[in-house]
Design a protein around this motif. Structure first.
Motif, short mmCIF file in Angstrom:
data_model
loop_
_atom_site.label_atom_id
_atom_site.label_comp_id
_atom_site.label_asym_id
_atom_site.label_seq_id
_atom_site.Cartn_x
_atom_site.Cartn_y
_atom_site.Cartn_z
N MET A 25 0.83 -1.21 0.00
CA MET A 25 0.00 0.00 0.00
C MET A 25 0.86 1.26 0.00
SD MET A 25 -3.11 -0.99 2.55
CE MET A 25 -4.59 -1.75 1.89
N LEU A 26 1.92 1.26 0.81
CA LEU A 26 2.81 2.42 0.84
C LEU A 26 3.53 2.56 -0.50
CD1 LEU A 26 4.27 2.05 4.45
CD2 LEU A 26 2.66 3.78 3.64
N LEU A 27 3.90 1.43 -1.09
CA LEU A 27 4.57 1.45 -2.40
C LEU A 27 3.68 2.10 -3.46
CD1 LEU A 27 6.77 0.42 -4.37
CD2 LEU A 27 5.67 -1.81 -4.31
N VAL A 28 2.45 1.66 -3.54
CA VAL A 28 1.53 2.22 -4.54
C VAL A 28 1.25 3.70 -4.22
CG1 VAL A 28 -0.81 2.09 -5.49
CG2 VAL A 28 0.53 0.00 -5.17
N GLY A 29 1.06 4.01 -2.93
CA GLY A 29 0.81 5.40 -2.55
C GLY A 29 1.96 6.31 -2.95
N ALA A 30 3.19 5.86 -2.70
CA ALA A 30 4.36 6.68 -3.06
C ALA A 30 4.46 6.82 -4.58
CB ALA A 30 5.63 6.05 -2.48
N LEU A 31 4.15 5.76 -5.31
CA LEU A 31 4.18 5.85 -6.78
C LEU A 31 3.14 6.83 -7.31
CD1 LEU A 31 4.72 2.09 -7.71
CD2 LEU A 31 6.26 3.98 -8.28
N VAL A 32 1.97 6.85 -6.68
CA VAL A 32 0.93 7.80 -7.09
C VAL A 32 1.41 9.24 -6.87
CG1 VAL A 32 -1.38 8.66 -6.50
CG2 VAL A 32 -1.01 6.21 -6.82
N VAL A 33 2.12 9.47 -5.76
CA VAL A 33 2.68 10.81 -5.50
C VAL A 33 3.68 11.18 -6.60
CG1 VAL A 33 4.19 12.11 -3.95
CG2 VAL A 33 2.28 10.80 -3.02
N VAL A 34 4.50 10.22 -7.02
CA VAL A 34 5.47 10.49 -8.10
C VAL A 34 4.73 10.83 -9.39
CG1 VAL A 34 7.30 9.49 -9.52
CG2 VAL A 34 7.24 9.02 -7.07
N VAL A 35 3.70 10.06 -9.71
CA VAL A 35 2.92 10.33 -10.93
C VAL A 35 2.32 11.73 -10.88
CG1 VAL A 35 0.85 9.66 -12.24
CG2 VAL A 35 2.41 7.90 -11.42
N ALA A 36 1.70 12.07 -9.75
CA ALA A 36 1.02 13.37 -9.64
C ALA A 36 2.01 14.53 -9.70
CB ALA A 36 0.21 13.44 -8.34
#
Lengths: 152, 134
Positions: A25-36
């Motif tokens: 969950m933290l991995l996907v959350g951090a990736l979403v921050v990178v995308v945004a």
């Protein structure tokens, strides 16, 4: 008609499963921050230096440690129970995790180069960071489907 | 895929969206609150937190009704619903202030609100996996 609990599992799986899911969950959350952040940097051309530095830091101190947590949890579960690793849902998990690590490392190096350059535009390397992070989010979506539904 | 598979998948995806929103809010609030970062992340954080929160509760309750071994009045499910309300309350306050364009530094207790959201989400995950009193 209701279904009986399909998710019955031994109690000693709980801690490694918690680490695995929390890490994912933290991995996907951090990736979403990178995308945004990279999307905003490419779209506005404003605060590019701040946004690319944030994307790099998120990859380095968010995505990579979370990946380790997710992967350690997965290996711990497998070692506890000796689940055969030729099951397709486990194969999907391994494929996404191994390929994902390579892409995450490439994205981190590219983000470091963009952040260090401090240019007014993210450029091709910045676009590549965005595309890689977005691809990783999609790939982890497939992995979540495989983990949840466990296709034969 | 059975209905159970679909519900579990959608419940999990919603939980991942919720945590992604939480991580984005945490980066905005604990990362110094620069305006450019807020503009980049707050719309995504708000959308992810709200969609994830709605999906978690809808598909979670549906799962509890669908699976024979679960009941809505099981202690671990009641605990989860209470934690969901706690997290949603804090997230609602933070999201409303940010959507009005208030700078992060000017939002009273923004760090406390994110801490409450994070603690509620962590306890929810622990509750879902360890299922105490089940």
């Amino acid at each position: 008609m209701g279904v009986m609990i399909a998710a019955i599992r031994p109690g000693h799986w709980d801690l490694p499963l918690f680490l695995h899911v929390a890490g994912a969950m933290l991995l996907v959350g951090a990736l979403v921050v990178v995308v945004a952040t990279m999307a905003a940097a490419m779209r506005n051309g404003e605060g590019v230096e701040v946004l690319t530095r944030l994307a790099f830091r998120t990859l380095l101190i968010g995505v990579l440690p979370a990946y380790v947590l997710m992967r350690v949890g997965a290996e711990w579960i497998l070692s506890e129970e000796g689940v055969p690793d030729d099951l397709s849902w486990i194969g999907i998990g391994y494929g996404v995790a191994d390929g994902g690590l390579l892409l995450a490392i490439i994205a981190t190096v590219l983000a470091w180069r963009v952040a260090r350059r401090g240019a007014a535009r993210p450029g091709g390397a910045g676009r590549a960071v965005f595309v890689l992070a977005a691809l990783l989010v999609l790939a982890y979506g497939v992995a979540i489907w495989a983990m949840a539904t466990k296709p034969a | 895929m059975s209905l159970y598979d679909w519900l579990l998948f959608l419940h999990l995806i919603a939980a991942f969206l919720l945590v992604a929103g939480l991580v984005a809010y945490a980066v905005v609030v604990y990362g110094g609150g620069e305006a450019v970062v807020s503009r980049a992340l707050v719309p995504a954080a708000s959308a992810l937190w709200n969609a994830g929160g709605l999906g978690v509760i809808v598909f979670g309750v549906w799962l509890a009704l669908e699976v024979d071994g679960y009941e809505l009045w099981d202690a671990w499910i009641i605990a989860a619903i209470v934690l969901w309300f706690v997290g949603s309350g804090a997230g609602g306050q933070l999201g409303a202030a940010m959507r009005q364009g208030t700078p992060v530094r000017a939002i009273d207790a923004s760090r406390r609100l994110v801490a409450v959201m994070a603690l509620a989400t962590l306890l929810l995950l622990l509750d879902m996996i360890f299922k105490p009193w089940a």
